[in-house]
Design a protein around this motif. Structure first.
Motif, PDB file in Angstrom:
ATOM      1  N   LEU B 119      46.410 -37.985   6.725  1.00  0.00           N
ATOM      2  CA  LEU B 119      46.434 -39.458   6.322  1.00  0.00           C
ATOM      3  C   LEU B 119      47.639 -40.136   6.402  1.00  0.00           C
ATOM      4  O   LEU B 119      48.903 -39.326   6.569  1.00  0.00           O
ATOM      5  CB  LEU B 119      46.002 -39.444   4.626  1.00  0.00           C
ATOM      6  CG  LEU B 119      44.637 -38.749   4.408  1.00  0.00           C
ATOM      7  CD1 LEU B 119      44.551 -38.839   2.662  1.00  0.00           C
ATOM      8  CD2 LEU B 119      43.633 -39.470   5.024  1.00  0.00           C
ATOM      9  N   GLY B 120      47.555 -41.445   6.314  1.00  0.00           N
ATOM     10  CA  GLY B 120      49.008 -42.057   6.639  1.00  0.00           C
ATOM     11  C   GLY B 120      49.833 -41.807   5.186  1.00  0.00           C
ATOM     12  O   GLY B 120      49.731 -42.267   4.236  1.00  0.00           O
ATOM     13  N   LEU B 129      48.694 -42.107  14.410  1.00  0.00           N
ATOM     14  CA  LEU B 129      47.428 -42.772  13.652  1.00  0.00           C
ATOM     15  C   LEU B 129      46.783 -43.955  14.367  1.00  0.00           C
ATOM     16  O   LEU B 129      45.748 -44.014  14.471  1.00  0.00           O
ATOM     17  CB  LEU B 129      47.582 -42.895  12.353  1.00  0.00           C
ATOM     18  CG  LEU B 129      47.545 -41.567  11.319  1.00  0.00           C
ATOM     19  CD1 LEU B 129      47.374 -42.005   9.869  1.00  0.00           C
ATOM     20  CD2 LEU B 129      46.294 -40.713  11.778  1.00  0.00           C
ATOM     21  N   GLN B 189      42.150 -43.174   7.103  1.00  0.00           N
ATOM     22  CA  GLN B 189      43.245 -43.459   7.678  1.00  0.00           C
ATOM     23  C   GLN B 189      43.107 -44.904   8.251  1.00  0.00           C
ATOM     24  O   GLN B 189      44.228 -45.759   8.597  1.00  0.00           O
ATOM     25  CB  GLN B 189      43.200 -42.619   9.181  1.00  0.00           C
ATOM     26  CG  GLN B 189      43.367 -40.986   9.053  1.00  0.00           C
ATOM     27  CD  GLN B 189      42.858 -40.276  10.085  1.00  0.00           C
ATOM     28  OE1 GLN B 189      42.296 -40.510  10.972  1.00  0.00           O
ATOM     29  NE2 GLN B 189      43.539 -39.025  10.197  1.00  0.00           N
TER      30      GLN B 189
END
Lengths: 218, 218
Positions: B119-120, B129, B189
């Motif tokens: 995940l960011g 991403l 994301q």
DNA sequence: GTCTATATGGCGATAGAC
DNA sequence: GTCTATCGCCATATAGAC
């Protein structure tokens, strides 16, 4: 071996497995259809082409050919590529609203299952979903019109989910649950587009079951 | 008011809020850097530009300018735009493998939480991403090289999730759970890219908790 | 309302000088 | 190894004929 061809790979209508050539109709004589009708037809065709190629790679020729027009004929109805694009986005908004609006007013935990209609279930859902996901990519890549549309759509989706959950969920968890549901729906849509055989609908129902258990046993 | 400009809206380096101009370095004299080094630099710059603009809208000029080269100077190191693109994809594969490979071998329900690294979480995660999600859009829109990369990546992600779950989940549910987790990560994301303030990490942890409860109480 | 030019401009790739 | 032309292609958009 260029990615598609020499330049910007327009791919206009490179559809070898399509002998009847979509429908390059005779229109020259008997154009009984009023302006409104043909504009709607153009928007429909443009939706498909934008969904297949994205904004950047869509050429006016490809759209025109699909409605049986020349490029300048098309430009007579929509003054520019962007104007056509904005018309497509308007159409898309209407579609989404219709699909979501079916059961407006319903609230509660089970009604959130109805959001499964936004998953890909049949071939008819492919074009609009593909359009949305291609545009999301282009929004991330800096297309401003696409970004506006995507941001607006994201808010609508969250609002719709929130409306159905806000009386069933502890307030401090609401945004988290909304985010989870919105993300999962979006991710399942993309998986369906890329791998149509993945069990996306069972996965959605599993999430619904998990939320059900959690929220009803508290 | 065209969407960006006349033709294909290249947007090359139209960065008005960027006075220091990224780093158009002096390179003419003293090119001590060996070929391998400058190729790596080019790939880094190209990753950024592709992530910001996507493949179709990326111009070789934009990449070249960012490393302080002319377009033909760049073409000396990579013979074509596609070759450069493939090099970027190779680099991306390595990054993903490093990030996922940190805890190889671990299995079990709690280790799936480690996938949260995808995940960011920080600004450094943004470029890779963003690249992935822009390419997913282009893959859906028919870019073959992007489609190959995306399909391959999707399989890897599923495999990694499956490996961590297959001893904890009833066999008949495995693919469904894998699909749910993969979709949620991808959707979170994207939300992070589009709405950085949404509670994506709490949403992921919520899903993990829900799965935990479900799988340990059976 | 649709067509055939045509103007304009951007981009990828090559050739050849330095 | 990098540059300055240059070629060739393709796309948007406009002007003017039918």
């Amino acid at each position: 071996m260029p990615l598609r061809r020499g330049y910007h790979q327009p791919v206009i209508e490179q559809t070898p497995p399509q002998p009847p050539a979509r429908r390059p109709r005779r229109r020259s004589q008997r154009q009984i259809e009023e302006s409104a009708t043909i504009k709607a037809e153009i928007v429909t065709a443009a939706s498909e082409v934008f969904a297949e190629n994205g904004y950047a790679l869509t050429t006016l020729d490809a759209v025109a050919k699909r409605v049986g027009l020349g490029r300048t004929g098309l430009l007579h109805h929509f003054p520019s590529k962007e104007a056509l694009f904005l018309a497509v986005l308007d159409r898309e908004r209407e579609w989404a609203q219709e699909r979501a609006g079916g059961e407006t007013g319903t609230t509660g935990l089970d009604t959130i299952r109805e959001l499964g209609v936004f998953l890909g279930r049949d071939a008819a859902a492919r074009t609009p979903l593909q359009l949305v996901h291609v545009l999301e990519g282009e929004a991330i890549a800096g297309n401003e019109a696409a970004a506006r549309y995507v941001a607006e759509r994201l808010v609508k989706v969250r609002d719709e989910i929130r409306r159905r959950l806000e009386h069933e969920t502890p307030a401090e968890d609401l945004e988290t649950v909304v985010t989870l549901v919105a993300a999962t729906i979006n991710g399942l849509q993309k998986i369906w587009l890329l791998e149509p055989d993945a069990p996306t609908i069972p996965a959605f129902e599993l999430l619904m079951d998990l939320l059900d258990n959690q929220l009803t046993t508290d």
